[in-house]
Design an enzyme around this catalytic site. Structure first.
Site, PDB file in Angstrom:
ATOM      1  N   ASP A  44       1.144  -1.433  -0.175  1.00  0.00           N
ATOM      2  CA  ASP A  44       0.242  -0.166  -0.089  1.00  0.00           C
ATOM      3  C   ASP A  44       0.604   1.053  -0.126  1.00  0.00           C
ATOM      4  O   ASP A  44       0.289   2.702   0.442  1.00  0.00           O
ATOM      5  CB  ASP A  44      -1.112   0.001   0.900  1.00  0.00           C
ATOM      6  CG  ASP A  44       0.006  -0.256   2.352  1.00  0.00           C
ATOM      7  OD1 ASP A  44       0.702   0.238   2.619  1.00  0.00           O
ATOM      8  OD2 ASP A  44      -0.838   0.165   3.565  1.00  0.00           O
ATOM      9  N   SER A  45       1.836   0.869  -0.614  1.00  0.00           N
ATOM     10  CA  SER A  45       3.393   1.819  -0.218  1.00  0.00           C
ATOM     11  C   SER A  45       3.133   2.675  -2.051  1.00  0.00           C
ATOM     12  O   SER A  45       2.713   3.758  -1.828  1.00  0.00           O
ATOM     13  CB  SER A  45       4.546   1.594  -0.023  1.00  0.00           C
ATOM     14  OG  SER A  45       4.137   0.987  -1.020  1.00  0.00           O
ATOM     15  N   ASP A  83      -1.303  -6.177  -0.187  1.00  0.00           N
ATOM     16  CA  ASP A  83      -0.883  -5.571   0.889  1.00  0.00           C
ATOM     17  C   ASP A  83      -2.554  -5.594   1.454  1.00  0.00           C
ATOM     18  O   ASP A  83      -3.179  -4.763   0.580  1.00  0.00           O
ATOM     19  CB  ASP A  83       0.020  -4.493   0.319  1.00  0.00           C
ATOM     20  CG  ASP A  83       0.286  -4.427   1.880  1.00  0.00           C
ATOM     21  OD1 ASP A  83      -0.044  -4.940   3.124  1.00  0.00           O
ATOM     22  OD2 ASP A  83       1.139  -2.650   1.942  1.00  0.00           O
ATOM     23  N   LYS A 111      -1.253  -9.100   3.157  1.00  0.00           N
ATOM     24  CA  LYS A 111      -0.151  -9.122   4.078  1.00  0.00           C
ATOM     25  C   LYS A 111      -1.325  -8.398   4.722  1.00  0.00           C
ATOM     26  O   LYS A 111      -2.027  -7.693   4.274  1.00  0.00           O
ATOM     27  CB  LYS A 111       0.783  -8.434   3.839  1.00  0.00           C
ATOM     28  CG  LYS A 111       1.799  -7.732   4.970  1.00  0.00           C
ATOM     29  CD  LYS A 111       2.976  -7.662   4.593  1.00  0.00           C
ATOM     30  CE  LYS A 111       3.121  -5.592   4.071  1.00  0.00           C
ATOM     31  NZ  LYS A 111       2.665  -4.819   4.420  1.00  0.00           N
ATOM     32  N   GLU A 113      -0.591  -5.263   8.705  1.00  0.00           N
ATOM     33  CA  GLU A 113      -0.187  -4.163   9.231  1.00  0.00           C
ATOM     34  C   GLU A 113      -1.060  -4.669  10.871  1.00  0.00           C
ATOM     35  O   GLU A 113      -1.840  -4.611  11.047  1.00  0.00           O
ATOM     36  CB  GLU A 113       0.120  -2.773   9.230  1.00  0.00           C
ATOM     37  CG  GLU A 113       0.534  -2.725   8.132  1.00  0.00           C
ATOM     38  CD  GLU A 113       1.018  -1.155   7.652  1.00  0.00           C
ATOM     39  OE1 GLU A 113       0.937  -0.617   8.909  1.00  0.00           O
ATOM     40  OE2 GLU A 113       1.056  -0.765   6.291  1.00  0.00           O
ATOM     41  N   GLU A 180       9.607  -3.763  10.775  1.00  0.00           N
ATOM     42  CA  GLU A 180       9.601  -2.816   9.560  1.00  0.00           C
ATOM     43  C   GLU A 180      10.079  -2.016  10.845  1.00  0.00           C
ATOM     44  O   GLU A 180       9.566  -1.161  11.680  1.00  0.00           O
ATOM     45  CB  GLU A 180       8.634  -1.588   8.924  1.00  0.00           C
ATOM     46  CG  GLU A 180       8.336  -0.399   8.474  1.00  0.00           C
ATOM     47  CD  GLU A 180       7.840  -0.094   7.071  1.00  0.00           C
ATOM     48  OE1 GLU A 180       7.158  -1.175   7.009  1.00  0.00           O
ATOM     49  OE2 GLU A 180       7.665   1.219   7.198  1.00  0.00           O
TER      50      GLU A 180
HETATM   51  O1  KIV Z   1       3.198  -1.579   1.543  1.00  0.00           O
HETATM   52  C1  KIV Z   1       4.791  -1.725   1.112  1.00  0.00           C
HETATM   53  O2  KIV Z   1       5.572  -1.369   0.492  1.00  0.00           O
HETATM   54  C2  KIV Z   1       4.880  -2.083   2.600  1.00  0.00           C
HETATM   55  C3  KIV Z   1       6.632  -2.633   2.642  1.00  0.00           C
HETATM   56  C4  KIV Z   1       7.267  -1.628   2.887  1.00  0.00           C
HETATM   57  C5  KIV Z   1       7.132  -3.656   3.594  1.00  0.00           C
HETATM   58  O3  KIV Z   1       4.279  -2.702   3.346  1.00  0.00           O
END
Ligand code: KIV
Length: 258
Positions: A44-45, A83, A111, A113, A180
């Site tokens: 989600d970056s 994510d 994934k 968080e 992280e």
């Molecule tokens: O969103 C993302 O790119 C991430 C990584 C930095 C682990 O969660």
């Protein structure tokens, strides 16, 4: 039948380092895949390095699924992980519904968080047979509450809590866990405390693998590079150079033809 959890435990046992990078589109995913990366994360970056948001808290599920579908078209060998954006896993049922959408979009795993507070959500996902990657330490989706992108595990209680989180995620059936910006010594302790691989980002060399945002690695987001990243390329510089060359060529040609 060996599961992904078994395979990743085996990699860790053999001491094979796991490599992971982010991708949000077809060409990048294909290039990373062709280069032999183990895991591609549609992180989600996306919100920050592609969509221009201030942080990841504005990213929607629709945006993530759109980019997951694009990345999936470019991946043949790597494990594609989707994510789950903020507020798409507020209950175990919601978590499963979101995870299923990522799988339908072409991801092979998901994934989210969170740690101890999300054990029921993770168990619900893994209970459906959907491979799951954990993410603890600095949680970008909580950046506003956490007051910035700060190193985690600095105090004994924070360090102990991270070890508890990692164990809980392992027990809930995850195949790996992202750490992280965790103090490197604590990341090492977590790595030694669990049988699934730890994938570090800004957490030192003693994790079982490393992940980076590809834009940081290749210098494609020049306005901000995290301190822990050593870029391997300067793609932004190349884009600026090529754009200026094109402008000069075009204006020059137009001027000549008048
Ligand atoms: O969103 C993302 O790119 C991430 C990584 C930095 C682990 O969660």
């Amino acid at each position: 039948m060996t599961t992904l959890v078994d395979q990743y435990r085996e990699l860790k046992k053999r001491g094979e380092k796991i490599t992971a990078l982010t991708a949000y589109d077809y060409p990048t995913a294909r290039l990373l895949d062709e280069s032999g990366i183990d895991i591609i994360l549609v992180g989600d970056s996306l919100g920050m390095v592609v969509l221009g948001y201030e942080d990841t808290t504005q990213v929607t599920l629709e945006e993530m699924l759109h980019h997951t579908r694009a990345a999936a078209r470019g991946v043949k060998n790597a494990l594609l992980v989707g994510d789950m954006p903020i507020h798409t896993f507020d209950s175990p049922d919601a978590a499963v519904a979101t995870a299923r959408k990522f799988i339908e979009a072409g991801a092979q795993a998901v994934k989210l968080e969170g740690g101890v507070g999300h054990v029921a959500h993770i168990e619900a996902i893994t209970g459906e047979g959907i491979p799951f990657m954990g993410h603890i330490g600095m949680l970008p989706q909580q950046v506003r509450e956490q007051g910035g992108y700060k190193v985690k595990g600095k105090t004994p209680s924070e360090a102990e809590a991270l070890i508890v989180e990692a164990r809980a995620i392992e027990k809930a059936g995850a195949f790996s866990v992202v750490l992280e910006i965790v103090v490197p010594e604590i990341a090492k302790q977590i790595t030694n405390a669990i049988a699934i691989p730890t994938i570090g980002i800004g957490s030192g060399e003693n994790c079982d693998g490393q992940i980076l945002v590809t834009h940081d690695l290749i210098g494609l987001f020049p306005w901000f590079t995290p301190k822990f990243v050593s870029p391997e390329a300067e793609v932004a510089t190349e884009i600026r150079k090529a754009t200026r060359a094109f402008i000069e060529r075009t204006r020059g040609a137009a001027a000549l033809s008048k």
